[in-house]
Design a protein around this motif. Structure first.
Motif, PDB file in Angstrom:
ATOM      1  N   ASP A 161       0.821  -1.209   0.000  1.00 45.25           N
ATOM      2  CA  ASP A 161       0.000   0.000   0.000  1.00 45.25           C
ATOM      3  C   ASP A 161       0.855   1.260   0.000  1.00 45.25           C
ATOM      4  OD1 ASP A 161      -2.466  -1.131  -0.205  1.00 45.25           O
ATOM      5  OD2 ASP A 161      -3.239  -0.347   1.686  1.00 45.25           O
TER       6      ASP A 161
ATOM      7  N   TYR B 205     -17.316   2.297   0.578  1.00 43.88           N
ATOM      8  CA  TYR B 205     -16.695   1.068   1.071  1.00 43.88           C
ATOM      9  C   TYR B 205     -17.673  -0.097   0.997  1.00 43.88           C
ATOM     10  CZ  TYR B 205     -14.585  -2.485   3.897  1.00 43.88           C
ATOM     11  OH  TYR B 205     -14.077  -3.705   4.298  1.00 43.88           O
TER      12      TYR B 205
ATOM     13  N   PHE C 143     -17.605  -1.241  -2.544  1.00 42.32           N
ATOM     14  CA  PHE C 143     -16.346  -1.937  -2.809  1.00 42.32           C
ATOM     15  C   PHE C 143     -16.361  -3.331  -2.202  1.00 42.32           C
ATOM     16  CE2 PHE C 143     -12.574  -3.218  -0.372  1.00 42.32           C
ATOM     17  CZ  PHE C 143     -11.805  -3.707  -1.420  1.00 42.32           C
ATOM     18  N   HIS C 144     -16.802  -3.443  -0.958  1.00 42.55           N
ATOM     19  CA  HIS C 144     -16.801  -4.704  -0.240  1.00 42.55           C
ATOM     20  C   HIS C 144     -17.774  -5.685  -0.888  1.00 42.55           C
ATOM     21  CE1 HIS C 144     -16.521  -6.584   4.064  1.00 42.55           C
ATOM     22  NE2 HIS C 144     -16.028  -7.366   3.128  1.00 42.55           N
TER      23      HIS C 144
ATOM     24  N   SER D  79     -16.362  -6.908  -4.056  1.00 45.24           N
ATOM     25  CA  SER D  79     -15.244  -7.820  -3.816  1.00 45.24           C
ATOM     26  C   SER D  79     -15.699  -9.249  -3.567  1.00 45.24           C
ATOM     27  CB  SER D  79     -14.412  -7.332  -2.613  1.00 45.24           C
ATOM     28  OG  SER D  79     -13.757  -6.127  -2.931  1.00 45.24           O
TER      29      SER D  79
ATOM     30  N   LEU E  80     -11.805  -8.788  -8.113  1.00 46.96           N
ATOM     31  CA  LEU E  80     -11.647  -8.191  -6.793  1.00 46.96           C
ATOM     32  C   LEU E  80     -11.545  -9.257  -5.703  1.00 46.96           C
ATOM     33  CD1 LEU E  80     -14.225  -5.274  -7.144  1.00 46.96           C
ATOM     34  CD2 LEU E  80     -11.743  -5.104  -7.258  1.00 46.96           C
TER      35      LEU E  80
ATOM     36  N   HIS F 231      -9.427 -10.058  -2.098  1.00 43.50           N
ATOM     37  CA  HIS F 231     -10.174 -10.050  -0.835  1.00 43.50           C
ATOM     38  C   HIS F 231     -10.267 -11.431  -0.195  1.00 43.50           C
ATOM     39  CE1 HIS F 231     -12.775  -8.287   2.129  1.00 43.50           C
ATOM     40  NE2 HIS F 231     -13.789  -9.089   1.826  1.00 43.50           N
TER      41      HIS F 231
ATOM     42  N   GLN G 220      -4.597  -9.283   5.363  1.00 50.18           N
ATOM     43  CA  GLN G 220      -4.960  -8.488   4.196  1.00 50.18           C
ATOM     44  C   GLN G 220      -4.087  -8.863   3.004  1.00 50.18           C
ATOM     45  OE1 GLN G 220      -7.596  -6.597   4.239  1.00 50.18           O
ATOM     46  NE2 GLN G 220      -7.968  -6.586   6.463  1.00 50.18           N
TER      47      GLN G 220
ATOM     48  N   TYR H 227      -4.337  -5.772  -3.350  1.00 46.30           N
ATOM     49  CA  TYR H 227      -5.377  -4.748  -3.423  1.00 46.30           C
ATOM     50  C   TYR H 227      -5.032  -3.602  -4.389  1.00 46.30           C
ATOM     51  CZ  TYR H 227      -8.457  -6.468   0.319  1.00 46.30           C
ATOM     52  OH  TYR H 227      -9.355  -7.196   1.067  1.00 46.30           O
TER      53      TYR H 227
ATOM     54  N   MET I 112      -8.645  -1.409  -5.577  1.00 46.44           N
ATOM     55  CA  MET I 112      -9.462  -0.914  -4.465  1.00 46.44           C
ATOM     56  C   MET I 112      -9.559   0.613  -4.483  1.00 46.44           C
ATOM     57  SD  MET I 112      -8.776  -1.562  -0.397  1.00 46.44           S
ATOM     58  CE  MET I 112      -9.919  -1.030   0.863  1.00 46.44           C
ATOM     59  N   TRP I 113      -8.465   1.269  -4.852  1.00 45.89           N
ATOM     60  CA  TRP I 113      -8.376   2.723  -4.830  1.00 45.89           C
ATOM     61  C   TRP I 113      -9.341   3.397  -5.808  1.00 45.89           C
ATOM     62  CZ3 TRP I 113      -6.693   4.058  -9.722  1.00 45.89           C
ATOM     63  CH2 TRP I 113      -6.011   3.048 -10.424  1.00 45.89           C
TER      64      TRP I 113
END
Length: 286
Positions: free
Chosen positions: A48, A88, A91-92, A95, A101, A105, A122, A126, A131-132
């Motif tokens: 990250d 989020y 996104f989740h 995923s 994705l 995840h 994690q 990602y 994810m970004w």
């Protein structure tokens, strides 16, 4: 970067909670599993940090085209928190429903344990899976990228505290906030629990969009993934689904079939025949 600085600054608190849980509820821990979680956390933080070095200039370039100039204040910060938590959720949810994705995840879900150290589990992938991309609308609206990623970090920090079995249901808080009970359901593979409770901080999104499921006393959670890989090797944990996805996409014939492999509902990289454990429909890529 702000994300890493905030999470590193909070690390002593996280470690205190892990130590307490380990000492008081030793039965909830498998040492090899927790060591794997730690290794994965370090790999994730490193990936990250490197990704943000390259991406932050892009984010600030995008920020030049913002729709509004948003001044920092209590209202704008609350708005940033609310919008990021909403994004989020999507996104989740994505995923769990898009193989590309999920290939990242899946790492977080691959432990059969549920304790505070599980929050550390994690994926290094990602940044590659994107994810970004889900935070870009905030930047285009007019939130400074540093504010965006500060809110992201605080959201993730909150989620550390919902990874435990030692806290029961929290009454009226369950109506609004993500809680350990709600998140235990999210990590479970039981029929009726699978692909539920995508909340970050607020569970209102799950309740609004039909993805909420309550933990049932007569249905204890079974943790892990459909087609459990049964390894503590952080490299295998990180890349098993990614390699399976790419090999499958390469093997099938036709553009449509390849797109379905990459962006359709995930399938397992491991054959499984545990009766009653999977509610995933098998996919055919022909």
């Amino acid at each position: 970067m702000d994300v890493e600085i905030i999470l590193i600054a909070l690390s002593p608190i996280f470690l205190i909670f892990i130590a307490y849980e380990f000492l008081k509820h030793r039965q909830n821990y498998v040492i090899k599993d927790s060591l794997a979680n730690t290794a994965l956390a370090l790999m994730h933080q490193g990936a990250d940090a490197i990704a943000l070095l390259f991406l932050m200039p892009i984010f600030y370039w995008l920020y030049e085209y913002r729709l509004f100039d948003i001044e920092i204040g209590l209202v704008s910060l609350f708005s940033a928190f609310l919008l990021q938590d909403f994004l989020y959720y999507w996104f989740h949810r994505a995923s769990h429903h898009i193989h590309w994705l999920w290939s990242a995840h899946v790492v977080h879900h691959s432990s059969t344990e549920m304790n505070f150290s599980t929050a550390f589990r994690q994926s290094i992938m990602y940044p590659i899976t994107g994810m970004w991309l889900f935070w870009m609308p905030m930047i285009l609206i007019g939130f400074d990228p540093k504010i965006v990623f500060t809110v992201v970090a605080l959201n993730l920090a909150f989620q550390f505290f919902v990874h435990t079995k030692i806290i029961g249901k929290l009454g009226v808080l369950e109506k609004v906030f993500n809680t350990p009970s709600i998140h235990r359901v999210h990590h479970a593979v039981n029929p009726g629990y699978l692909d539920k409770n995508f909340a970050g901080v607020l569970v209102i999104w799950d309740r609004m969009f039909g993805t909420y499921a309550e933990e049932q006393d007569d249905k204890p959670c079974r943790y892990g993934i459909v087609g459990q890989i049964d390894t503590f090797n952080p490299i295998t944990i990180s890349f098993h689904q990614w390699l399976y996805m790419m090999r499958t996409a390469f093997k099938v014939k036709g553009t449509k079939a390849k797109i379905k492999v990459l962006f359709g509902y995930p399938t397992s990289s491991v054959n499984h025949d545990e009766k009653g454990q999977s509610s995933v429909k098998p996919e055919v890529y022909e």
